[in-house]
Design a protein around this motif. Structure first.
Motif, mmCIF file in Angstrom:
data_model
loop_
_atom_site.group_PDB
_atom_site.id
_atom_site.type_symbol
_atom_site.label_atom_id
_atom_site.label_comp_id
_atom_site.label_asym_id
_atom_site.label_seq_id
_atom_site.Cartn_x
_atom_site.Cartn_y
_atom_site.Cartn_z
ATOM 1 N N ALA A 157 49.485 33.341 18.052
ATOM 2 C CA ALA A 157 49.001 31.976 17.834
ATOM 3 C C ALA A 157 48.446 32.030 16.370
ATOM 4 O O ALA A 157 47.564 33.093 16.190
ATOM 5 N N THR A 158 48.471 30.775 15.472
ATOM 6 C CA THR A 158 47.971 30.724 14.431
ATOM 7 C C THR A 158 46.829 29.748 14.324
ATOM 8 O O THR A 158 46.995 28.536 14.793
ATOM 9 N N LEU A 159 45.491 30.179 13.845
ATOM 10 C CA LEU A 159 44.498 29.155 13.511
ATOM 11 C C LEU A 159 44.953 28.432 12.361
ATOM 12 O O LEU A 159 44.743 28.761 11.304
ATOM 13 N N ASP A 160 45.324 26.915 12.638
ATOM 14 C CA ASP A 160 45.743 26.003 11.589
ATOM 15 C C ASP A 160 44.571 25.122 11.288
ATOM 16 O O ASP A 160 44.833 24.640 9.927
ATOM 17 N N SER A 161 43.610 24.942 11.885
ATOM 18 C CA SER A 161 42.675 23.877 11.471
ATOM 19 C C SER A 161 41.222 24.491 12.054
ATOM 20 O O SER A 161 41.302 24.812 13.280
ATOM 21 N N ASN A 162 40.226 24.413 11.217
ATOM 22 C CA ASN A 162 38.799 24.858 11.870
ATOM 23 C C ASN A 162 37.791 23.808 11.286
ATOM 24 O O ASN A 162 37.203 24.186 10.034
ATOM 25 N N GLN A 163 37.794 22.657 11.493
ATOM 26 C CA GLN A 163 36.929 21.521 11.018
ATOM 27 C C GLN A 163 35.701 21.433 11.351
ATOM 28 O O GLN A 163 35.295 21.210 12.598
ATOM 29 N N LEU A 256 32.956 10.207 15.534
ATOM 30 C CA LEU A 256 31.638 10.131 15.034
ATOM 31 C C LEU A 256 31.642 11.518 13.749
ATOM 32 O O LEU A 256 32.287 12.408 14.086
ATOM 33 N N SER A 257 30.733 11.093 12.937
ATOM 34 C CA SER A 257 30.716 12.315 11.958
ATOM 35 C C SER A 257 29.070 12.894 12.503
ATOM 36 O O SER A 257 28.091 12.138 12.585
ATOM 37 N N GLU A 258 28.981 14.435 12.587
ATOM 38 C CA GLU A 258 27.683 14.790 12.765
ATOM 39 C C GLU A 258 27.970 16.464 12.603
ATOM 40 O O GLU A 258 28.773 17.175 12.785
ATOM 41 N N ALA A 259 26.876 17.006 12.022
ATOM 42 C CA ALA A 259 26.969 18.390 11.349
ATOM 43 C C ALA A 259 27.038 19.541 12.499
ATOM 44 O O ALA A 259 27.840 20.570 11.999
ATOM 45 N N SER A 260 26.904 19.341 13.770
ATOM 46 C CA SER A 260 27.034 20.368 14.403
ATOM 47 C C SER A 260 28.540 20.066 15.288
ATOM 48 O O SER A 260 28.794 20.889 16.230
ATOM 49 N N THR A 261 29.344 19.324 14.884
ATOM 50 C CA THR A 261 30.703 19.155 15.465
ATOM 51 C C THR A 261 31.689 19.862 14.643
ATOM 52 O O THR A 261 31.673 20.076 13.445
ATOM 53 N N ARG A 262 32.589 20.488 15.761
ATOM 54 C CA ARG A 262 33.752 21.466 14.989
ATOM 55 C C ARG A 262 34.997 21.270 15.902
ATOM 56 O O ARG A 262 34.718 21.235 17.173
ATOM 57 N N LEU A 263 36.021 21.093 15.067
ATOM 58 C CA LEU A 263 37.399 21.034 15.965
ATOM 59 C C LEU A 263 38.145 21.890 15.450
ATOM 60 O O LEU A 263 38.194 22.099 14.307
ATOM 61 N N THR A 264 38.663 22.986 16.482
ATOM 62 C CA THR A 264 39.571 23.850 15.957
ATOM 63 C C THR A 264 40.832 23.753 16.663
ATOM 64 O O THR A 264 40.887 23.299 17.629
ATOM 65 N N ILE A 265 41.893 24.008 15.829
ATOM 66 C CA ILE A 265 43.475 23.641 16.317
ATOM 67 C C ILE A 265 44.174 24.971 16.086
ATOM 68 O O ILE A 265 44.337 25.606 14.808
ATOM 69 N N ALA A 266 44.588 25.850 17.282
ATOM 70 C CA ALA A 266 45.464 27.103 16.992
ATOM 71 C C ALA A 266 46.717 26.702 17.607
ATOM 72 O O ALA A 266 47.049 26.191 18.630
ATOM 73 N N THR A 267 47.975 26.759 16.866
ATOM 74 C CA THR A 267 49.438 26.367 17.026
ATOM 75 C C THR A 267 49.851 27.847 18.035
ATOM 76 O O THR A 267 49.883 28.782 17.654
#
Length: 278
Positions: A157-163, A256-267
């Motif tokens: 799998a490829t990690l395509d987004s680490n926001q 919402l926007s907050e510094a401790s939030t993270r969203l990761t997407i792996a295809t």
């Protein structure tokens, strides 16, 4: 007896068997079976194509690949196995679409690869075609995959987004799936929060849909992931399937926007109907 245009029942004799090509009227519209793609022995450049049959994209004739075939993406197309498949130009890091092709004068069936998902440059005397799958080259090699019917899965799998704190506005995410076509991308998604006692919602959508703020009532417009967090770091993960645009993109948006939030997407892979619904 064979006919020149392929519109009547046909048979091409090879090693005493007559099964290479039949009229499209003998098979359902948009039919495709077999023709499974796989990484070849030369995993950098080659693709193996299993035996199978497909109606051409004009629904005129059914084309049969009677023997397993290996084609080389780094060489210009030449008829036959262990030969090149590239329709034009030089190979690069791109999506390559594989086409089953047929000569109307002799009934010979072969495989072509092209950057085009709609109009490959056809060899002389070949005029009937059907896209049977698509692969991705990256870093100078064909990415390893396994095909199971309409489902293609990456070996890794490829990690395509680490926001990290992407904000509450829409973000366009490019995935590791074929371009030039719409596919149903399969992703492993993780939403993570830490130290904030507020609810965060992640919404993933097709870019063809209207961009909306993530709330529970919009669940039918995409895939939702919701997490209520307290004083400790927590995360939620799941598998999500979203239709891409032809640039392999989807939309993500947080509530919402907050510094401790993270969203990761792996295809993980993708579903490709390969014209079965046309």
């Amino acid at each position: 007896l064979p006919t020149a245009d392929g519109s009547a029942n046909q048979a091409l004799i090879t090693n005493g068997s007559a099964t290479l090509s039949f009229a499209a009227t003998t098979l359902p519209r948009s039919y495709l079976a077999g023709l499974k793609l796989a990484n070849g022995t030369d995993a950098t450049n080659d693709i193996d194509i299993a035996v199978g049959q497909a109606v051409d994209d004009g629904n005129v004739v059914a084309m049969s690949l009677a023997a397993a075939t290996t084609k080389q993406t780094d060489a210009a197309w030449v008829v036959g196995t262990n030969q090149g498949c590239l329709d034009t130009g030089a190979v690069g890091n791109n999506t390559y679409h594989f086409w089953l092709i047929r000569r109307t004068d002799t009934g010979v069936v072969d495989v072509l690869c092209s950057l085009s998902a709609t109009a490959p440059t056809m060899p002389t005397s070949y005029s009937q075609k059907r896209r049977i799958g698509s692969i991705v080259r990256s870093g100078g090699t064909i990415l390893a995959f396994t095909q199971d019917g309409n489902y293609f899965v990456w070996t890794v799998a490829t990690l395509d987004s680490n926001q990290t704190d992407p904000g509450a506005s829409a973000v366009t995410v490019t995935l590791t799936v074929p371009t030039g076509i719409n596919v149903q991308a399969v992703m492993n998604v993780q939403l993570q929060r830490g130290g904030v006692s507020a609810t965060v919602i992640a919404l993933l959508t097709d870019l063809a849909m209207t961009d909306v703020a993530p709330v529970t009532l919009t669940a039918t417009q995409g895939q939702l992931m919701q997490m209520s967090d307290g004083s400790t770091t927590k995360g939620q993960s799941g598998q999500v399937t979203i239709r891409t645009n032809t640039s392999a993109q989807i939309r993500s948006r947080l509530s919402l926007s907050e510094a401790s939030t993270r969203l990761t997407i792996a295809t993980q892979g993708w579903y490709d109907t390969r014209g079965r619904n046309d």
